[in-house]
Design a protein around this motif. Structure first.
Motif, PDB file in Angstrom:
ATOM      1  N   ILE A 113      -1.645  70.014  33.210  1.00  0.00           N
ATOM      2  CA  ILE A 113      -0.785  68.895  32.826  1.00  0.00           C
ATOM      3  C   ILE A 113      -1.467  68.139  31.694  1.00  0.00           C
ATOM      4  CG2 ILE A 113       0.339  68.644  35.062  1.00  0.00           C
ATOM      5  CD1 ILE A 113      -1.608  66.405  35.735  1.00  0.00           C
ATOM      6  N   ILE A 114      -0.685  67.447  30.910  1.00  0.00           N
ATOM      7  CA  ILE A 114      -1.212  66.744  29.738  1.00  0.00           C
ATOM      8  C   ILE A 114      -2.038  65.533  30.156  1.00  0.00           C
ATOM      9  CG2 ILE A 114      -0.550  65.347  27.738  1.00  0.00           C
ATOM     10  CD1 ILE A 114       1.729  67.237  27.237  1.00  0.00           C
ATOM     11  N   LYS A 147      -2.215  75.230  37.428  1.00  0.00           N
ATOM     12  CA  LYS A 147      -1.331  74.645  36.428  1.00  0.00           C
ATOM     13  C   LYS A 147      -2.057  73.545  35.651  1.00  0.00           C
ATOM     14  CE  LYS A 147       2.335  77.054  37.419  1.00  0.00           C
ATOM     15  NZ  LYS A 147       2.893  78.022  36.435  1.00  0.00           N
ATOM     16  N   GLY A 180       1.568  75.439  24.431  1.00  0.00           N
ATOM     17  CA  GLY A 180       2.067  75.798  25.745  1.00  0.00           C
ATOM     18  C   GLY A 180       1.757  77.210  26.190  1.00  0.00           C
ATOM     19  N   TYR A 239      -5.846  68.423  28.162  1.00  0.00           N
ATOM     20  CA  TYR A 239      -5.187  68.764  29.423  1.00  0.00           C
ATOM     21  C   TYR A 239      -6.128  68.468  30.595  1.00  0.00           C
ATOM     22  CZ  TYR A 239      -1.549  71.271  26.842  1.00  0.00           C
ATOM     23  OH  TYR A 239      -0.509  71.599  26.012  1.00  0.00           O
ATOM     24  N   GLU A 299       4.072  70.926  18.491  1.00  0.00           N
ATOM     25  CA  GLU A 299       5.239  71.772  18.254  1.00  0.00           C
ATOM     26  C   GLU A 299       4.813  73.072  17.579  1.00  0.00           C
ATOM     27  OE1 GLU A 299       8.106  69.652  15.995  1.00  0.00           O
ATOM     28  OE2 GLU A 299       8.495  68.156  17.561  1.00  0.00           O
ATOM     29  N   ASN A 325       4.508  79.670  27.218  1.00  0.00           N
ATOM     30  CA  ASN A 325       5.278  78.602  27.885  1.00  0.00           C
ATOM     31  C   ASN A 325       4.896  78.402  29.347  1.00  0.00           C
ATOM     32  OD1 ASN A 325       6.820  78.332  25.453  1.00  0.00           O
ATOM     33  ND2 ASN A 325       8.070  80.067  26.098  1.00  0.00           N
ATOM     34  N   HIS A 380       2.927  75.807  30.304  1.00  0.00           N
ATOM     35  CA  HIS A 380       2.714  74.375  30.530  1.00  0.00           C
ATOM     36  C   HIS A 380       3.317  73.596  29.351  1.00  0.00           C
ATOM     37  CE1 HIS A 380      -0.799  76.071  28.415  1.00  0.00           C
ATOM     38  NE2 HIS A 380      -0.745  74.959  27.687  1.00  0.00           N
ATOM     39  N   GLU A 381       3.355  72.306  29.479  1.00  0.00           N
ATOM     40  CA  GLU A 381       3.952  71.456  28.444  1.00  0.00           C
ATOM     41  C   GLU A 381       3.089  71.481  27.180  1.00  0.00           C
ATOM     42  OE1 GLU A 381       5.402  66.804  27.765  1.00  0.00           O
ATOM     43  OE2 GLU A 381       4.556  67.455  29.696  1.00  0.00           O
ATOM     44  N   ALA A 382       3.725  71.659  26.045  1.00  0.00           N
ATOM     45  CA  ALA A 382       3.006  71.719  24.767  1.00  0.00           C
ATOM     46  C   ALA A 382       2.674  70.313  24.276  1.00  0.00           C
ATOM     47  CB  ALA A 382       3.848  72.450  23.730  1.00  0.00           C
ATOM     48  N   ILE A 383       1.543  70.219  23.617  1.00  0.00           N
ATOM     49  CA  ILE A 383       1.164  68.974  22.947  1.00  0.00           C
ATOM     50  C   ILE A 383       1.618  68.998  21.488  1.00  0.00           C
ATOM     51  CG2 ILE A 383      -0.810  67.585  22.175  1.00  0.00           C
ATOM     52  CD1 ILE A 383      -2.291  68.430  24.685  1.00  0.00           C
ATOM     53  N   ASP A 443      -3.654  70.261  37.262  1.00  0.00           N
ATOM     54  CA  ASP A 443      -2.632  69.602  38.076  1.00  0.00           C
ATOM     55  C   ASP A 443      -3.122  69.534  39.522  1.00  0.00           C
ATOM     56  OD1 ASP A 443      -0.406  68.732  39.456  1.00  0.00           O
ATOM     57  OD2 ASP A 443       0.994  69.993  38.340  1.00  0.00           O
TER      58      ASP A 443
END
Length: 521
Positions: free
Chosen positions: A174-175, A172, A250, A163, A287, A280, A282-285, A166
């Motif tokens: 971001i990936i 925040k 996330g 990560y 699953e 949740n 941020h966007e997960a890398i 942002d």
């Protein structure tokens, strides 16, 4: 009668009360007071950007040294809080050392005068109020940070590998596509049954930069301060940390440790139940299902025993002759109905000509020996009566303090340059200087500020990295304190501390058997 003038201003004071407490204002007031009282000025001592609780103020300590050498007779300060907000220092100097040294203390605005013995109680109450102010300030700052954590905002200095921060949204994540692909591959290999040691070999063989090296390659001032480590290479602890980190599904996990007091830089590791976890954010890398599957696989990596539990020393006991793993062999009943268990060398069982270690070792005795060694080691390592940690003579601590001193100085210089730029603009507007002079002088100030800010960023990064890395050591020590209190040997304790237990054959003459423990640290 000679007088030393002491002035101090911190960021907090400057933001709260502005110009009225400025260094220049304090100097003017105290010089006027000294003139009226007929005092001869010995020296003016001034500390900028230092808290009243800070005991490492350079001018403050220089003044105390001169006082101990009887260089002057009086210390003048605007208020008692300018001298210190620490009640302990109030008692030590105002009511102790200064009396021994024959030094008088006067706070002009507070009407504090150590020659007035009747006002001692008021000085003490004043000191308590000043200290309470700092305590409240610390509590408020901590509350703000905890609120940000509970909101799921990232407040750390460096984003996790995979990560980045942002740039358009403070707090925040971001990936980072390049690093995230490596993270996905690590989880994929773990899901396919590949162990952490082999994952490390694969990544290093393919010359994939480690997280530390990756940050450095991308211009981030991040470096490892750990001794005897190659930060350019992957290691098993790094892979394990990635495989266990919820950030990759996330979730934001923060508040793992905190400072023990606003007076100290030391931190303690918080129980896992008190960590601040926000899902949740941020966007997960990875699953969630894949993450949970990998967690179960890592827990079950070692073969379970008959009752579905992993033996504490499983795959940890090795032969002192050939280095092979020792395995459990026959059982012998005891009078109380329990069974005595033994271990012996696996290689000797299969190829006696290769290894001649035919000794069978009592497993219960071995467990007890390991547990006692762990207890003894932990007690010796963590007992403050038995261990004296270096303070002033530690080169790392000295370098760290030097960085902190330089950081404070640079921040103060940058602030003064910005103030000078504002005043320069006012001079231009007032017609005191022309546009050409303004442009030249303003450009010089801008370059100086930029240079200072660049160095400030580097110093802050180095100090934050040092704090994060020492946090790992503190984490392990706190966990050992908890685990070392157990009444029996547990798998968790062994995995944390023990690399392997080497069991040598019994001496044929004395019957003694040497047991060597190799630690993970």
């Amino acid at each position: 009668m000679k007088a030393a003038i002491y002035c101090r201003l911190s960021k907090e004071d400057e933001d709260k009360i502005g110009e009225s407490e400025s260094i220049q204002n304090q100097k003017s007031m105290l010089l006027q007071y000294a003139l009226e009282k007929g005092f001869e000025i010995y020296q003016i001592y001034s500390d900028e950007d230092y808290s009243g609780i800070d005991r490492n103020r350079p001018a403050f300590n220089s003044m105390l040294q001169a006082a101990s050498e009887h260089q002057f007779d009086v210390v003048l300060a605007k208020t008692q809080s300018r001298f210190t907000r620490d009640m302990e220092l109030v008692e030590k100097y105002l009511h102790g050392k200064f009396m021994e040294w024959g030094v008088r203390f006067i706070a002009v605005v507070d009407h504090v005068d150590t020659n007035d013995t009747a006002s001692k109680k008021s000085r003490q109450i004043n000191g308590l109020i000043n200290e309470w102010y700092l305590e409240d300030l610390s509590t408020n700052v901590r509350s703000v940070l905890d609120h940000k954590r509970k909101e799921g905002l990232f407040i750390g200095s460096f984003a996790r590998y995979g990560y980045c921060k942002d740039p358009n949204a403070k707090g925040k994540l971001i990936i980072d596509p390049e690093a995230a692909e490596v993270v996905r591959r690590i989880f994929s290999m773990a899901l396919n049954g590949i162990g952490a040691h082999r994952i490390v070999r694969i990544l290093n063989d393919e010359k994939i930069p480690s997280p530390t090296a990756y940050k450095q390659l991308h211009g981030i001032h991040y470096r490892s301060a750990l001794k005897n480590t190659n930060a350019a290479l992957w290691s098993s602890p790094t892979v394990y940390q990635i495989l266990h980190d919820q950030v990759y599904i996330g979730n934001m996990v923060q508040g793992k440790h905190k400072k023990i007091s606003y007076k100290s830089e030391k931190t303690i590791w918080m129980p896992k139940s008190q960590w601040i976890v926000v899902e949740n954010t941020h966007e997960a890398i990875i699953e969630r299902e894949m993450f949970e599957t990998v967690q179960r696989m890592m827990q079950e990596r070692t073969r379970s025993g008959e009752k579905g539990t992993i033996h504490p020393l499983a795959k940890k006991v090795v032969c002192g002759c050939c280095g092979s793993c020792m395995e459990q062999t026959g059982r012998q009943p005891r009078a109380d109905g329990t069974q005595r268990r033994y271990v012996r060398c696996r290689m000797h069982q299969r190829a006696p000509e290769v290894c001649g270690n035919r000794t069978c070792t009592d497993m219960d005795a071995l467990e007890n020996a390991v547990l006692e060694r762990i207890r003894a080691y932990a007690a010796a390592y963590f007992d403050p009566e038995k261990v004296t940690l270096p303070e002033q003579d530690d080169p790392i601590r000295r370098r760290e303090q030097a960085r902190r001193d330089e950081l404070k100085r640079l921040k103060s210089e940058a602030a003064r340059r910005r103030k000078a730029m504002r005043e320069l603009y006012l001079d231009k507007v007032s017609g005191l200087i022309d546009a050409v002079q303004f442009s030249e002088m303003n450009q010089t100030f801008l370059e100086e500020v930029k240079k200072a800010e660049t160095r400030i960023d580097a110093l802050e990064t180095e100090l934050e990295q040092r704090q994060e890395e020492t946090g790992g050591v503190q984490t392990q020590r706190q966990r050992v304190r908890e685990l070392a209190q157990v009444s029996q040997l547990t798998r968790e304790l062994v995995v944390l501390l023990v690399h392997r237990v080497i069991v040598s054959p019994k001496d044929p003459l004395t019957g003694e058997q040497k047991i060597t423990i190799e630690w993970n640290f």
